[in-house]
Motif scaffolding. Sequence first.
Motif, PDB file in Angstrom:
ATOM      1  N   ASN A  66       0.877  -1.091  -0.079  1.00 58.30           N
ATOM      2  CA  ASN A  66      -0.084   0.031  -0.007  1.00 58.30           C
ATOM      3  C   ASN A  66       0.871   1.382   0.084  1.00 58.30           C
ATOM      4  N   SER A  67       1.937   1.367   0.977  1.00 57.40           N
ATOM      5  CA  SER A  67       2.667   2.655   0.944  1.00 57.40           C
ATOM      6  C   SER A  67       3.389   2.827  -0.325  1.00 57.40           C
ATOM      7  N   ALA A  68       3.798   1.591  -0.733  1.00 56.37           N
ATOM      8  CA  ALA A  68       4.679   1.650  -2.401  1.00 56.37           C
ATOM      9  C   ALA A  68       3.777   2.160  -3.489  1.00 56.37           C
ATOM     10  N   ILE A  69       2.563   1.891  -3.297  1.00 58.19           N
ATOM     11  CA  ILE A  69       1.640   2.329  -4.381  1.00 58.19           C
ATOM     12  C   ILE A  69       1.303   3.858  -4.302  1.00 58.19           C
ATOM     13  N   ILE A  70       1.003   4.214  -3.117  1.00 61.19           N
ATOM     14  CA  ILE A  70       1.027   5.605  -2.717  1.00 61.19           C
ATOM     15  C   ILE A  70       1.983   6.305  -2.839  1.00 61.19           C
ATOM     16  N   MET A  71       3.350   5.798  -2.312  1.00 59.21           N
ATOM     17  CA  MET A  71       4.433   6.801  -2.524  1.00 59.21           C
ATOM     18  C   MET A  71       4.796   6.830  -4.068  1.00 59.21           C
ATOM     19  N   ALA A  72       4.818   5.909  -4.952  1.00 62.78           N
ATOM     20  CA  ALA A  72       5.134   5.819  -6.293  1.00 62.78           C
ATOM     21  C   ALA A  72       4.192   6.891  -7.035  1.00 62.78           C
ATOM     22  N   GLY A  73       2.964   6.702  -6.759  1.00 66.86           N
ATOM     23  CA  GLY A  73       1.989   7.404  -7.512  1.00 66.86           C
ATOM     24  C   GLY A  73       2.075   9.155  -7.173  1.00 66.86           C
ATOM     25  N   SER A  74       2.184   9.428  -5.887  1.00 63.24           N
ATOM     26  CA  SER A  74       2.221  10.773  -5.547  1.00 63.24           C
ATOM     27  C   SER A  74       3.540  11.377  -5.868  1.00 63.24           C
ATOM     28  N   ILE A 188      17.971  17.989  -9.410  1.00 63.13           N
ATOM     29  CA  ILE A 188      16.924  18.180  -8.630  1.00 63.13           C
ATOM     30  C   ILE A 188      15.777  17.063  -8.602  1.00 63.13           C
ATOM     31  N   THR A 189      15.601  16.435  -9.918  1.00 62.77           N
ATOM     32  CA  THR A 189      14.557  15.598  -9.848  1.00 62.77           C
ATOM     33  C   THR A 189      15.009  14.205  -8.614  1.00 62.77           C
ATOM     34  N   SER A 190      16.158  14.064  -8.590  1.00 64.61           N
ATOM     35  CA  SER A 190      16.482  12.853  -7.534  1.00 64.61           C
ATOM     36  C   SER A 190      16.279  13.486  -6.303  1.00 64.61           C
ATOM     37  N   THR A 191      16.603  14.806  -6.037  1.00 64.28           N
ATOM     38  CA  THR A 191      16.281  15.356  -4.658  1.00 64.28           C
ATOM     39  C   THR A 191      14.909  15.377  -4.385  1.00 64.28           C
ATOM     40  N   LEU A 192      14.023  15.614  -5.188  1.00 62.98           N
ATOM     41  CA  LEU A 192      12.553  15.461  -4.885  1.00 62.98           C
ATOM     42  C   LEU A 192      12.173  14.285  -4.682  1.00 62.98           C
ATOM     43  N   ILE A 193      12.610  13.154  -5.457  1.00 63.58           N
ATOM     44  CA  ILE A 193      12.294  11.769  -5.277  1.00 63.58           C
ATOM     45  C   ILE A 193      12.774  11.621  -3.786  1.00 63.58           C
ATOM     46  N   ILE A 194      14.043  11.834  -3.493  1.00 64.94           N
ATOM     47  CA  ILE A 194      14.164  11.410  -2.038  1.00 64.94           C
ATOM     48  C   ILE A 194      13.418  12.090  -0.896  1.00 64.94           C
ATOM     49  N   LEU A 195      13.089  13.511  -0.973  1.00 63.57           N
ATOM     50  CA  LEU A 195      12.591  14.011  -0.122  1.00 63.57           C
ATOM     51  C   LEU A 195      11.040  13.674   0.032  1.00 63.57           C
ATOM     52  N   ASN A 196      10.434  13.610  -1.144  1.00 63.66           N
ATOM     53  CA  ASN A 196       8.833  13.237  -1.376  1.00 63.66           C
ATOM     54  C   ASN A 196       8.485  11.868  -0.918  1.00 63.66           C
ATOM     55  N   SER A 197       9.603  10.963  -1.476  1.00 63.61           N
ATOM     56  CA  SER A 197       9.524   9.569  -1.141  1.00 63.61           C
ATOM     57  C   SER A 197       9.477   9.415   0.254  1.00 63.61           C
ATOM     58  N   ILE A 198      10.450   9.900   1.073  1.00 62.11           N
ATOM     59  CA  ILE A 198      10.529   9.528   2.532  1.00 62.11           C
ATOM     60  C   ILE A 198       9.187  10.063   3.251  1.00 62.11           C
ATOM     61  N   ASN A 199       8.761  11.409   2.522  1.00 68.19           N
ATOM     62  CA  ASN A 199       7.599  11.944   3.408  1.00 68.19           C
ATOM     63  C   ASN A 199       6.511  11.164   3.027  1.00 68.19           C
ATOM     64  N   ALA A 200       6.372  10.427   1.994  1.00 67.25           N
ATOM     65  CA  ALA A 200       5.031   9.709   1.489  1.00 67.25           C
ATOM     66  C   ALA A 200       5.092   8.515   2.294  1.00 67.25           C
ATOM     67  N   TRP A 201       6.303   7.745   2.268  1.00 70.95           N
ATOM     68  CA  TRP A 201       6.399   6.545   3.123  1.00 70.95           C
ATOM     69  C   TRP A 201       6.196   6.698   4.758  1.00 70.95           C
ATOM     70  N   ASN A 202       6.524   7.856   5.295  1.00 71.53           N
ATOM     71  CA  ASN A 202       6.567   7.907   6.499  1.00 71.53           C
ATOM     72  C   ASN A 202       5.123   8.765   7.188  1.00 71.53           C
ATOM     73  N   ASN A 203       4.332   8.997   6.064  1.00 72.81           N
ATOM     74  CA  ASN A 203       3.039   9.929   6.418  1.00 72.81           C
ATOM     75  C   ASN A 203       2.213   9.067   7.307  1.00 72.81           C
ATOM     76  N   TYR A 204       1.891   9.591   8.344  1.00 70.97           N
ATOM     77  CA  TYR A 204       0.810   9.247   9.441  1.00 70.97           C
ATOM     78  C   TYR A 204      -0.220  10.112   9.636  1.00 70.97           C
ATOM     79  N   ALA A 205      -0.079  11.203   9.658  1.00 71.57           N
ATOM     80  CA  ALA A 205      -1.254  12.243  10.088  1.00 71.57           C
ATOM     81  C   ALA A 205      -2.403  12.094   9.156  1.00 71.57           C
ATOM     82  N   GLN A 206      -2.147  11.969   8.046  1.00 71.21           N
ATOM     83  CA  GLN A 206      -3.179  12.074   6.999  1.00 71.21           C
ATOM     84  C   GLN A 206      -3.590  10.366   6.672  1.00 71.21           C
TER      85      GLN A 206
END
Length: 270
Positions: A66-74, A188-206
Amino acid sequence: MRKASLYAVLVVMALISLIPFYVLVFTAFSPSSVSLADSGLLLRHLEWGNLSDTWKQSKLGNAMLNSAIIMAGSVGLSVIVSAGAGYVFARIGTWYNKLSFNILLFSMMIPGIINTVPLYSLMKSIHGINTHWAMILLLATGFIPQSVFLYTNFIRTLSKEIEESAVIDGCTLFEAFWRISFPLLLPITSTLIILNSINAWNNYAQSVFFLQSQARQTVPLAIGRFVQTYGANYTQMAAAALIGMLPAIAIYFVFQRYFVKGISAGAVKG
């Protein structure tokens, strides 16, 4: 001497930052009866069974999917939208684009958690509760402002001549960007992939609000439910946390080569 002192300080800071990770690994692989103090900081026997037992009991496999699907899509959606928007903001300096860019910058200052109640009402009205697509749209929307900001400033550092040459050769502005300019945005794409992937994977509040079904739970939710079910078993808690963080670590190591270059160019230059 000054350079050596600087390196020494950096090494000390790095070692201090690794202490929590070491404690996590030690706890995850130690017998439940052994503590960090009893072992003298060194683990003499690795209990690999802790990981397998935790994997079976916590049902992290489904949560990781589930996390992988949401992370990859977002992350994919935010990169595509933000790269195109950043190109427009960087290359077309109309008053409307400048106003839109400033609105995006302002939205970065608004904490996402304060939108939870209206977002829940919206998600419920569009039947987005307990769905992957709704979480993908939600997280991608949160990633876009910062991503556009970094893309815009990075693209401003690139020469326009190569794009103009492509247009003269018959490419449209759209084709010139995706075929010529976008490959140059790898740092910059690699940077954003790292930042956003970690944020998506660790997302709890939403996730805790919008993914209420156990079948749709992500890794943070699965670990939280696992802890609530089995109580304060620190060995299993550490093993679950270690398993859950491995994909995020893997993503970082894949793209870390361009991380510093991308974040510095996107945030400082412009």
